[in-house]
Design an enzyme around this catalytic site. Structure first.
Site, PDB file in Angstrom:
ATOM      1  N   ASP A 261     -14.936 -12.739  39.662  1.00  0.00           N
ATOM      2  CA  ASP A 261     -14.685 -13.987  40.353  1.00  0.00           C
ATOM      3  C   ASP A 261     -14.145 -14.991  39.322  1.00  0.00           C
ATOM      4  O   ASP A 261     -14.062 -14.704  38.129  1.00  0.00           O
ATOM      5  CB  ASP A 261     -15.967 -14.484  41.055  1.00  0.00           C
ATOM      6  CG  ASP A 261     -15.656 -15.373  42.246  1.00  0.00           C
ATOM      7  OD1 ASP A 261     -16.464 -15.421  43.187  1.00  0.00           O
ATOM      8  OD2 ASP A 261     -14.577 -16.008  42.237  1.00  0.00           O
TER       9      ASP A 261
HETATM   10  C1  GLC Z   1     -13.845 -18.618  44.247  1.00  0.00           C
HETATM   11  C2  GLC Z   1     -14.662 -17.745  45.155  1.00  0.00           C
HETATM   12  C3  GLC Z   1     -14.004 -16.440  45.515  1.00  0.00           C
HETATM   13  C4  GLC Z   1     -12.499 -16.635  45.550  1.00  0.00           C
HETATM   14  C5  GLC Z   1     -12.045 -16.925  44.128  1.00  0.00           C
HETATM   15  C6  GLC Z   1     -10.532 -17.164  44.045  1.00  0.00           C
HETATM   16  O1  GLC Z   1     -14.663 -19.287  43.332  1.00  0.00           O
HETATM   17  O2  GLC Z   1     -16.007 -17.457  44.770  1.00  0.00           O
HETATM   18  O3  GLC Z   1     -14.542 -16.039  46.776  1.00  0.00           O
HETATM   19  O4  GLC Z   1     -11.876 -15.453  46.034  1.00  0.00           O
HETATM   20  O5  GLC Z   1     -12.723 -18.033  43.574  1.00  0.00           O
HETATM   21  O6  GLC Z   1     -10.206 -18.344  44.700  1.00  0.00           O
END
Ligand code: GLC
Length: 717
Positions: A261
């Site tokens: 993430d």
């Molecule tokens: C965010 C989220 C994730 C998302 C990623 C990219 O913090 O936790 O679900 O896909 O970043 O935006």
């Protein structure tokens, strides 16, 4: 493309860059041709930027082509970027949030909506969506309930599979995009419902409730998996070797891309799990993450880790090959623009076909919680008041990608369009802030309007950013201002309906008795207002059922239907006992249970029957029940099948959903519904963590919500 031959040409630095993902605005030089802000913060060199493997957070086909062109001009081996985006419930034409889609219990509709999102995404230059989110949710305080399809592992698995099929198809159509299931694992069990908080649970709970939808996604062929921010047993998922290597890779055989993430690698320092970025890279390599999102640990420390034997070139090559393989599968080596097409964008975005699908989804996801006869409004109604902070705004919800509120149909606009001959007036009624106090001027204006009107639609609940990532709430009740508005309007006008917009279940125990009718609209998306108009005028009926329990009070959280009996169960929720599992001030049961929802028709289900009192191993039993439409209107209802394993090597829930079927009946008509149960449906992770069905007695329930009591027994030999 011969990706192995390509790999052989790559330097170590290029391989580490291929395993890195940065926002699009890191990859294009600033006006002076230098490294831009975020890239500068990440201390990226021009060489590292030029060899980056993938990007996220860009806007549309034109920008995708510009970023790709910029990249290919400087990438020595001309390896195209892969473009990823959070397309969670639509790209530009927005369907209801996933929690609402869970309420449809309609996998076909889920698949169609995902495919629609894929078409718009592909035209906009997206090749991977960070969806489906399959985190099981049991605590409505957590803001990301909105992104899940709810509290039931069986339903979540079906919805995850449907989304993956909708996005990916069989990769033969140009609009097929790769799906990325997330967040691995058990992110939805954040303690106290507070986002990013720790998670601690038994292996049994993990395997029985929090992993199955991921396993279903892997078996459905999902192309990517994202690990989660949270710790599990003190270990952040980004560095959790047991989760990723032992379970995901070795036990389940997942051999595709694992992505972190956003900046989650470096958050391992903040957690206190790693002391520096070097160790973050070391832990992440050991866990087996292939792509590092928005941080620079691999790119800065991969070489040193390799030289020190903390990672092998085989590991790095394995990750790079996974990334190149996906690019090849998506045709990027043949056409680095993939399906990006500005003309196609214009044709697809907000097209009537896409709007119609979103309208259907909004109609089928709205849950009728209460109706004392205030609904439906008649078609010849002449004076309608639309009141509330969410009456005159498109309710598209969090994670609505490129959706725009102003392109969505508000309740006010939807009702005006549906009743052109009526006079439709608006009043704010109160401020929409979370803890809004009553503004007497706004209240008085609204109450005057309620006096004038034949009928009133109150638009209350939560704004777009009161749920979603980072938006947890300790109190999930309506604000004092909203409650006072409801009480005032309801006293004045009996033909009033409270329409709730929310990204989570709300605690309605203190207000439900003051309402004549209540509809949970969730965050319904681009066509929310027109869908609501059709529903309150009974141009279509309410079909949805709750995918997540609604508590009386937040103090009951986490609350879910598949609870355990305990050794001292409270047998009757209407009277307190002594020394039993209870609250002194609230029932144990939710105000509205999982699977609950009303419609304009009315149904009853007779006690179920089972084809045999004994199920032999490897055989099945058939469970049947007669369903009758006892109302005056034709309609449909969702008949649900639950089981209960009465005695087992670990205690089992009082109910578990194992099937559902939509049944349409004319007024007065009856039909017998049948379900088949096999041994697979009875399996669970036993005391030895074996996934088995243990012999013994089972109860089977067939009803219209998880609150069903009537059941029949059979024995598995
Ligand atoms: C965010 C989220 C994730 C998302 C990623 C990219 O913090 O936790 O679900 O896909 O970043 O935006």
């Amino acid at each position: 493309m011969d990706i192995k031959a390509l790999l052989a040409k790559m330097t170590l630095e290029e391989k580490l860059a291929q395993m890195s993902q940065f926002n699009a605005n890191c990859l294009v030089p600033d006006s002076e041709g230098g490294v831009t802000g975020p890239a500068k913060t990440l201390e990226l060199t021009e060489e590292e930027i030029s060899a980056t493997g993938s990007t996220l957070n860009f806007v549309g086909a034109a920008e995708m082509k510009r970023v790709q062109d910029t990249h290919l001009k400087s990438d020595r081996l001309q390896i195209p970027l892969i473009f990823m985006q959070d397309v969670i419930h639509g790209y530009r034409t927005i369907y209801p949030i996933p929690l609402a889609m869970g309420a449809t219990f309609d996998t076909e509709l889920m698949r169609d909506c995902a495919e629609m999102a894929a078409k718009e995404s592909a035209a906009a230059g997206v090749q991977v969506t960070f969806s489906p989110m399959v985190d099981l949710v049991r605590d409505a305080r957590w803001g990301r309930c909105m992104e899940s399809t709810g509290e039931d592992v069986y339903l979540n698995g079906l919805m995850a599979k449907a989304q993956i099929e909708g996005y990916q198809g069989d990769f033969t159509k140009k609009h097929n995009i790769a799906a990325c299931v997330k967040h691995f694992a058990c992110y939805g069990a954040a303690e106290s419902g507070r986002d990013y908080n720790l998670v601690d649970m038994s292996n049994h709970t993990l395997r029985e409730y929090y992993l199955p939808a991921f396993r279903t996604s892997v078996d459905a062929g999902v192309e990517m998996l994202m690990t989660s921010f949270n710790t599990l047993g003190g270990v952040p998922s980004s560095g959790n070797k047991w989760l990723v290597q032992d379970i995901l890779r070795e036990e389940w055989g997942f051999d595709k891309i694992v992505i972190s993430d956003y900046n989650a690698f470096r958050e391992m320092k903040t957690h206190g799990f790693c002391k520096d970025n070097y160790e973050c890279a070391e832990r992440a390599f050991a866990a087996g993450t292939d792509i590092e999102m928005m941080s620079n640990c691999y790119i800065k420390f991969g070489k040193q880790l390799l030289e020190e034997g903390k990672v092998t070139m085989e590991q790095i090559d394995e990750s790079v090959l996974r990334i190149l393989a996906l690019k090849d599968k998506l045709g990027l080596f043949d056409n680095p623009y993939a399906c990006a097409d500005t003309e196609e964008e214009k044709r697809l975005f907000l097209s009537e076909e896409h709007r119609a699908l979103c309208r259907t989804a909004a109609e089928k996801s709205a849950v009728l919680l209460k109706n004392d006869g205030a609904l439906p409004f008649s078609e010849d109604i002449r004076r309608v008041a639309v009141i509330g902070p969410y009456a005159d705004i498109g309710m598209i919800g969090f994670w609505s990608c490129m959706g725009r509120e102003e392109e969505a149909v508000s309740v006010l606009a939807g009702i005006k369009a549906a009743l052109p001959a009526a006079e439709v007036r608006y009043a704010a009624g109160c401020d929409g802030a979370l803890l809004a106090r009553t503004d007497t001027e706004l209240l008085d204006e609204a109450l005057e309007l309620a006096k004038w009107a034949d009928a009133v639609v109150l638009c209350l609940g939560e704004g777009r950013n009161m749920s979603g990532e980072g938006n947890s709430r300790a109190d999930i009740s309506l604000s004092d201002a909203q409650c006072e508005l409801i009480r005032g309007v309801s006293r004045i006008n009996a033909r009033s309906v409270v329409t709730l917009f929310s990204g989570r279940p709300l605690a309605l125990g203190n207000i439900i008795d003051d309402c004549h009718a209540v509809i949970e609209m969730w965050q319904p998306g681009t066509e929310g207002g027109s869908a609501l108009a059709n529903l309150i005028l009974a141009r279509c009926d309410f079909e949805a059922r709750l995918p997540m329990s609604f508590p009386y009070h937040v103090g009951q959280a986490p609350i879910y239907y598949n609870r355990f009996r305990t050794g001292r169960p409270k047998k009757n929720d209407t009277k307190a006992g002594a020394y039993i599992s209870q609250y002194l001030d609230y029932p144990n049961a939710p105000l509205f249970p999982f699977g609950y929802g009303l419609s304009y028709a009315d149904f009853e289900v007779a006690p179920p029957k089972v084809s045999s009192p004994l199920m032999h191993r490897g055989e099945t039993v058939t469970v049947s029940a007669e369903v009758k439409n006892i109302g005056e209107r034709d309609g449909s209802t969702l008949v649900q099948l639950y089981i209960r394993d009465m005695v087992a090597s670990v205690v089992r829930p009082v109910k578990e959903l194992r099937g559902f079927a939509r049944v349409s009946l004319k007024a007065g008509e009856s039909k017998t519904v049948e379900f088949t149960l096999d041994e697979e449906a009875l399996k669970f992770y036993n005391i030895n963590e074996e996934f088995v069905a243990e012999s013994g007695e089972f109860s089977v329930f067939v009803g219209l919500s998880s609150a069903v009591d009537e059941c029949v027994q059979f024995t598995l030999e």
